[in-house]
Design a protein around this motif. Sequence first.
Motif, PDB file in Angstrom:
ATOM      1  N   PRO A 176       0.842  -1.203   0.000  1.00 18.55           N
ATOM      2  CA  PRO A 176       0.000   0.000   0.000  1.00 18.55           C
ATOM      3  C   PRO A 176       0.876   1.252   0.000  1.00 18.55           C
ATOM      4  CG  PRO A 176       0.062  -0.985   2.188  1.00 18.55           C
ATOM      5  CD  PRO A 176       0.778  -1.937   1.271  1.00 18.55           C
ATOM      6  N   ARG A 177       0.369   2.319  -0.587  1.00 21.07           N
ATOM      7  CA  ARG A 177       1.095   3.589  -0.596  1.00 21.07           C
ATOM      8  C   ARG A 177       0.709   4.379   0.641  1.00 21.07           C
ATOM      9  NH1 ARG A 177       0.833   5.700  -6.921  1.00 21.07           N
ATOM     10  NH2 ARG A 177       1.898   3.877  -7.841  1.00 21.07           N
ATOM     11  N   VAL A 178       1.688   4.600   1.521  1.00 20.22           N
ATOM     12  CA  VAL A 178       1.446   5.286   2.785  1.00 20.22           C
ATOM     13  C   VAL A 178       2.516   6.351   2.971  1.00 20.22           C
ATOM     14  CG1 VAL A 178       1.183   5.024   5.264  1.00 20.22           C
ATOM     15  CG2 VAL A 178       0.473   3.168   3.759  1.00 20.22           C
ATOM     16  N   TRP A 203      -1.555  -6.839   3.532  1.00 15.46           N
ATOM     17  CA  TRP A 203      -1.331  -5.528   4.149  1.00 15.46           C
ATOM     18  C   TRP A 203      -2.324  -4.533   3.591  1.00 15.46           C
ATOM     19  CZ3 TRP A 203       4.545  -5.050   2.627  1.00 15.46           C
ATOM     20  CH2 TRP A 203       4.707  -5.350   1.269  1.00 15.46           C
ATOM     21  N   PHE A 204      -2.824  -3.687   4.484  1.00  9.56           N
ATOM     22  CA  PHE A 204      -3.828  -2.717   4.093  1.00  9.56           C
ATOM     23  C   PHE A 204      -3.850  -1.594   5.119  1.00  9.56           C
ATOM     24  CE2 PHE A 204      -5.706  -6.214   6.446  1.00  9.56           C
ATOM     25  CZ  PHE A 204      -6.433  -5.590   7.454  1.00  9.56           C
ATOM     26  N   VAL A 205      -4.502  -0.488   4.754  1.00  8.49           N
ATOM     27  CA  VAL A 205      -4.615   0.676   5.629  1.00  8.49           C
ATOM     28  C   VAL A 205      -6.000   0.669   6.263  1.00  8.49           C
ATOM     29  CG1 VAL A 205      -4.514   3.183   5.783  1.00  8.49           C
ATOM     30  CG2 VAL A 205      -3.020   1.978   4.170  1.00  8.49           C
ATOM     31  N   VAL A 211      -1.457   1.186   9.479  1.00  7.06           N
ATOM     32  CA  VAL A 211      -1.144   0.130   8.516  1.00  7.06           C
ATOM     33  C   VAL A 211      -1.177  -1.215   9.232  1.00  7.06           C
ATOM     34  CG1 VAL A 211       0.602  -0.830   6.976  1.00  7.06           C
ATOM     35  CG2 VAL A 211       0.245   1.638   7.071  1.00  7.06           C
TER      36      VAL A 211
END
Length: 395
Positions: A176-178, A203-205, A211
């Motif tokens: 994910p883009r964090v 993986w996820f937000v 996260v």
Amino acid sequence: MTNAEIILLRRRLREACVASGVETDRRARLVLAATLLAEPAVEAGGTPALSMSTADGTLAVTLVLPTAVDQRRRNELPLLPDTGNDSALTWYLPAGDDAPPAAADEEAATREEMLDLIARADTLAREQRELKHELAETNSGVLAMYVELEERDERLRQAHAVIFRELEDALRPRPPRVAGLDLAVHYAPSEPDSPTGGDLYDWFVLPGGDVHITLVDAVGHGVTSTRHALTVTHAIRTLALEGHPFQDLIGRAAHALASVEPGLVATVLLARLDPATGALTLANGSHPRPVLVTAAGDAELLVPPLVGRGVGFPDPGSHSLIHRVLAPGDLLVLYTDGLIESRKDHAEGEIRLLDAVRRNAARDTSAIPGTLAAQMLDVVLHTDDTVVIAVRRGL
């Protein structure tokens, strides 16, 4: 019939099965059986013909080929025809109203059938290996057959590898883009042409911005272990999004799955990270211990005060949590046991891993998982699937 027409043939079969309520397993085996018969005919310049009809709760599918199909080839099909002469084969599939709904599109439908294709390929490969061992002990009169089996086995391995790559793309999500975090992952199967294994990650937000990372290593190999690992990751994702306490996720997932998958055994590692503050929480259920390397170069194994148990273990759950705060530049490495047990010595593997992470911590985050795998698996006495995840808090 061109390659495009073969794709159309597969689509027609799938649509007819879905419309008639044929269960997914039979549909997958029918599509594969028809493909195995049609492709050689097309390569030889022929044009197979397909006809279908539904009556009395049964879907009848007839494939007419330009040349005869001998009994040996029929016996090797994943779904044996019910009737037919030398060149026309017919399958009768029970229709119904309780079959699972069709996938939304062609790609999703193909993905549904991948596990069935891989399972069949595993069975064929095992049978071929057993037959080759038997043939090797006989006289030279069977040498020609042995060579033919070698060639067919190679074609099977190549097809297996293609299916494996497509399945990998579907099962292993991109990071994910964090903002403020760099994430990277590397996966290596136990064998180059292995279909897949039980090492999976998710993986996820979360809605609040944290996260969440799940790392699972299901016991076993092949399609069954993959299904078990997917079941665990899906259960934990559902529980996490429903807002259950972080410390309870492993235990709740284990109890929920106990009656659904009584043979499922898997180690689980969960990480929860606040990108804004660097606050890190880990829950460990029988999984290898993560490594933390500070920006100053200090490395340590993150050990929980009380050892937790994974899914399928006695008294499952994370009985204590690990709390840390990642400072800017700190690096967290999560992994499955294939990374440290290649030399059959778990403790020695942890020592080498601490040194390898310390030496490579200055690399770009995207390069760290693959570099660690290459250096740790330089000597392989025990092969196993391996996942390596790197998480770094930005400067």
